[in-house]
Write an enzyme that holds these catalytic residues in place. Sequence first.
Site, mmCIF file in Angstrom:
data_model
loop_
_atom_site.group_PDB
_atom_site.id
_atom_site.type_symbol
_atom_site.label_atom_id
_atom_site.label_comp_id
_atom_site.label_asym_id
_atom_site.label_seq_id
_atom_site.Cartn_x
_atom_site.Cartn_y
_atom_site.Cartn_z
ATOM 1 N N ASP A 1 0.839 -1.197 0.000
ATOM 2 C CA ASP A 1 0.000 0.000 0.000
ATOM 3 C C ASP A 1 0.876 1.250 0.000
ATOM 4 O OD1 ASP A 1 0.656 -0.842 2.686
ATOM 5 O OD2 ASP A 1 -0.651 0.762 3.418
ATOM 6 N N GLU B 1 -0.188 -0.689 5.883
ATOM 7 C CA GLU B 1 0.943 -0.195 6.670
ATOM 8 C C GLU B 1 0.938 1.321 6.739
ATOM 9 O OE1 GLU B 1 4.990 1.162 7.748
ATOM 10 O OE2 GLU B 1 3.854 1.586 5.921
#
Length: 389
Positions: free
Chosen positions: A81, A144
Amino acid sequence: MQLNTSQQQRVNQDNVVSYLQQLIRFRSITPEQGGAINWLQQQLQQRGFDCHVFTCHGVTNLVADCYFGPGAKFAFCGHIDVVPADASRWHVDPFAAEIVNGEIIGRGAADMKGGVAAMLEATDRVLMQSPTQGHFYWLITSDEEGEALYGSAEIANYLAAQGKHLDVCLVGEPTADKRVGDTIKNGRRGALSARIEVLGKAGHVAYPEHSVNAAHLAAQMSMALQQIDWQKDIEGSKTTLQITGLTVPNSLDNLVPASCFIEFNVRYSHGYRSESVKRLITAALAPWQQHTTISWQRPCEPYYTAGGGAYDLLAALEEAIYQSTQSYPQLSTSGGTSDGRFFASADTQVVECGVRNHTIHQDNERVAVSDLAKITEIYERTLAHFFTK
């Protein structure tokens, strides 16, 4: 036709560049995976890994493993991500992965799709060496950059429920400063935020003796917070407390404020846990206890790897870096928190190593092709240490 060494190096470099370009083109803005984890699952399955993908509150997680034989349980931990990118401020499309002047430009190029691409190429190279020992895990999340509530934390829970224990974990976060391999993280400081409501007594500024100025109290408390003695700090892992907000909800210049808000963040050494940090702060604020209400936010515990033991990841990585760069890395615990904290324990060594971090989260984030090749080489040497005799 047999390729010479130079030609083979060119092919290897082309592979890792291609992997990174493919990953960047997935618009995996946190917590969306945008197809990136599906692609990684396919790639790893083709290489003989058993893959398990699961979702949790919109977050996609991948756990993949391949068993070679008795030996270390080694995990590569990472995320696909990325933070958002405003294309109007970029020189090129942030999700096109263009190469300009020897650099791959794109959101996530450094943080941390570059690490994922390099690890995939390093995996290819080690598999060609017919590994005979160890158990290789890939642990990848799409959560994250956000709240990190349902990503690596849930992966760690899944591993625990399955009775799977890791010996070592390499996190591919961007850690390098001036050149690849110059800095690695053998730990991270903890993080803790808080908001204090300071209550005073309103009154006219001309008669302060009849009031209690909440702003004045807040100033005194801020100074007390700065004077805390963090006795458990060690060199390279210092605790810092930063005031991030001082707010007085008062629109009149003749009114002594009855309330004030202090916001602060602590980045603390691995000598502490969040509860011990809270106790020190509470003790520092004790003189104003009757005027304050404090709320704690987002505790992130620290971790630290000293090395040693049967499977010494720190020593293996240092040696791999030396062989690739002819110099040893600086050890650091600086910077923000990382997902390494979810896997670190007294029995699991966690170290972070990746490309340069000078453009992460910035417009025109980028990584040099040469840096990508170098970190791939470092990863390859590290994997070979654990999986080949």
